[in-house]
Design an enzyme around this catalytic site. Structure first.
Site, PDB file in Angstrom:
ATOM      1  N   ALA A  57      43.830  31.393 -17.127  1.00 56.67           N
ATOM      2  CA  ALA A  57      43.060  30.859 -18.247  1.00 56.67           C
ATOM      3  C   ALA A  57      43.612  31.396 -19.564  1.00 56.67           C
ATOM      4  O   ALA A  57      44.320  32.404 -19.599  1.00 56.67           O
ATOM      5  CB  ALA A  57      41.586  31.247 -18.109  1.00 56.67           C
ATOM      6  N   ILE A  59      42.598  31.779 -24.040  1.00 50.60           N
ATOM      7  CA  ILE A  59      41.718  31.539 -25.175  1.00 50.60           C
ATOM      8  C   ILE A  59      42.523  30.701 -26.157  1.00 50.60           C
ATOM      9  O   ILE A  59      43.673  31.023 -26.474  1.00 50.60           O
ATOM     10  CB  ILE A  59      41.223  32.863 -25.803  1.00 50.60           C
ATOM     11  CG1 ILE A  59      40.354  32.575 -27.042  1.00 50.60           C
ATOM     12  CG2 ILE A  59      42.362  33.808 -26.144  1.00 50.60           C
ATOM     13  CD1 ILE A  59      39.694  33.822 -27.617  1.00 50.60           C
ATOM     14  N   SER A  60      41.963  29.597 -26.599  1.00 45.26           N
ATOM     15  CA  SER A  60      42.682  28.678 -27.482  1.00 45.26           C
ATOM     16  C   SER A  60      42.993  29.337 -28.820  1.00 45.26           C
ATOM     17  O   SER A  60      42.361  30.328 -29.213  1.00 45.26           O
ATOM     18  CB  SER A  60      41.850  27.418 -27.727  1.00 45.26           C
ATOM     19  OG  SER A  60      41.678  26.681 -26.543  1.00 45.26           O
ATOM     20  N   HIS A  65      39.699  26.109 -32.158  1.00 44.26           N
ATOM     21  CA  HIS A  65      38.258  26.352 -32.114  1.00 44.26           C
ATOM     22  C   HIS A  65      37.590  25.816 -33.372  1.00 44.26           C
ATOM     23  O   HIS A  65      36.491  25.256 -33.315  1.00 44.26           O
ATOM     24  CB  HIS A  65      37.988  27.852 -31.957  1.00 44.26           C
ATOM     25  CG  HIS A  65      38.252  28.367 -30.581  1.00 44.26           C
ATOM     26  ND1 HIS A  65      38.814  29.598 -30.335  1.00 44.26           N
ATOM     27  CD2 HIS A  65      38.035  27.808 -29.361  1.00 44.26           C
ATOM     28  CE1 HIS A  65      38.915  29.787 -29.028  1.00 44.26           C
ATOM     29  NE2 HIS A  65      38.462  28.710 -28.422  1.00 44.26           N
ATOM     30  N   SER A  89      36.630  33.801 -22.138  1.00 50.92           N
ATOM     31  CA  SER A  89      36.241  35.144 -22.566  1.00 50.92           C
ATOM     32  C   SER A  89      35.002  35.146 -23.453  1.00 50.92           C
ATOM     33  O   SER A  89      34.516  36.215 -23.838  1.00 50.92           O
ATOM     34  CB  SER A  89      37.404  35.826 -23.302  1.00 50.92           C
ATOM     35  OG  SER A  89      37.713  35.149 -24.502  1.00 50.92           O
ATOM     36  N   ASP A 115      31.827  28.746 -16.610  1.00 55.17           N
ATOM     37  CA  ASP A 115      33.208  28.893 -16.169  1.00 55.17           C
ATOM     38  C   ASP A 115      33.208  29.014 -14.650  1.00 55.17           C
ATOM     39  O   ASP A 115      32.254  29.558 -14.067  1.00 55.17           O
ATOM     40  CB  ASP A 115      33.856  30.128 -16.803  1.00 55.17           C
ATOM     41  CG  ASP A 115      35.374  30.007 -16.842  1.00 55.17           C
ATOM     42  OD1 ASP A 115      35.922  29.804 -17.946  1.00 55.17           O
ATOM     43  OD2 ASP A 115      36.020  30.103 -15.780  1.00 55.17           O
ATOM     44  N   GLY A 150      32.381  23.366 -14.153  1.00 55.96           N
ATOM     45  CA  GLY A 150      32.051  22.722 -15.418  1.00 55.96           C
ATOM     46  C   GLY A 150      32.222  21.218 -15.408  1.00 55.96           C
ATOM     47  O   GLY A 150      31.639  20.522 -16.232  1.00 55.96           O
ATOM     48  N   THR A 229      40.288  22.543 -13.570  1.00 57.92           N
ATOM     49  CA  THR A 229      40.535  22.440 -12.136  1.00 57.92           C
ATOM     50  C   THR A 229      39.557  23.313 -11.361  1.00 57.92           C
ATOM     51  O   THR A 229      38.662  23.941 -11.914  1.00 57.92           O
ATOM     52  CB  THR A 229      41.960  22.909 -11.804  1.00 57.92           C
ATOM     53  OG1 THR A 229      42.094  24.293 -12.176  1.00 57.92           O
ATOM     54  CG2 THR A 229      42.998  22.095 -12.536  1.00 57.92           C
TER      55      THR A 229
END
Length: 233
Positions: A57, A59-60, A65, A89, A115, A150, A229
């Site tokens: 995973a 964090i963008s 955001h 996170s 998540d 999700g 996924t």
């Protein structure tokens, strides 16, 4: 964007994003200033770039955001209910909570972060507890982290004024649209389209459920997200 919007502090990062026009809305700016990315990104937290957080995973990047919040902002009023899919996170969940909870307003919102990786759900809770405000948001149930798929949303908290999806789906899942309030908005990156309306590659789609229940879909810009996924084995 990263090379000139990054900063040495959280405030410098957000101010640089605002000056560059990557964050335009004043409410979004204030909400992001109120969340220290160092609590949520394990390395280079003030860089305008995606960061790995483990378990396949990421964090963008903070400008993404900001874009997500601005596309949803009309539905992020105090008292709104929000679902953050792929909460990772916990950073964006915290920003969304700031937007739907106004300290001067007696009406409080609720954000559910979901998540499929239990370790990330635990990490998000721990990260939010690093600040007094984050700990209070969890203690008062204004923020709740759930472990689950999700792609199925979270029916127990529906209907939602806004749904954010933080990973690329194979399609615009009807289940998520069903869980929107009317009016409500879904922000979702999609890898391909079943109706043939998408070119190859990932695009952000904004899906509006109108007050009469009718659905309007719009493709807005191209992106690159990790896929939505099953949890890693």
């Amino acid at each position: 964007m990263a090379w000139y919007c990054s900063g040495s502090t959280n405030t410098e990062l957000i101010e640089n994003l605002f000056k560059a026009g990557l964050v335009k809305d004043g409410r979004v700016k204030e909400a992001m200033l109120g969340v220290d990315r160092a609590h949520y990104a394990p390395s280079r937290p003030y860089s305008d770039s995606p960061q790995p957080i483990g378990y396949d995973a990421t964090i963008s990047a903070p400008h993404m955001h900001g874009h997500a919040c601005e596309y949803l902002i009309d539905y992020l009023k105090p008292g709104a209910r929000v679902l953050d899919i792929g909460s990772g996170s916990g950073y964006l969940t915290h920003v969304l909570a700031n937007l739907v909870n106004d300290s001067g307003n007696a009406v409080h919102g609720k954000v559910v972060g979901i998540d499929h990786v239990p370790e990330l759900t635990d990490l998000a809770r721990e990260n939010m507890n690093k600040s007094e405000e984050g700990a209070e948001l969890q203690a008062s149930s204004k923020v709740q982290f759930i472990t689950g798929d999700g792609r199925l949303g979270w029916k127990d908290g529906a209907p939602y004024d806004a749904i954010h999806v933080g990973a690329a789906a194979e399609s615009i899942h009807p289940t998520l649209i069903d869980q929107l309030r009317a009016p409500g908005r879904l922000f979702i990156p999609v890898e391909t389209a079943k109706d043939g309306s998408l070119s190859e590659g990932q695009y952000i789609w904004v899906v509006d459920k109108k007050e009469d229940g009718s659905i309007q879909k719009e493709r807005v810009f191209q992106v690159s997200y990790v896929p939505l996924t099953d949890a890693p084995k």
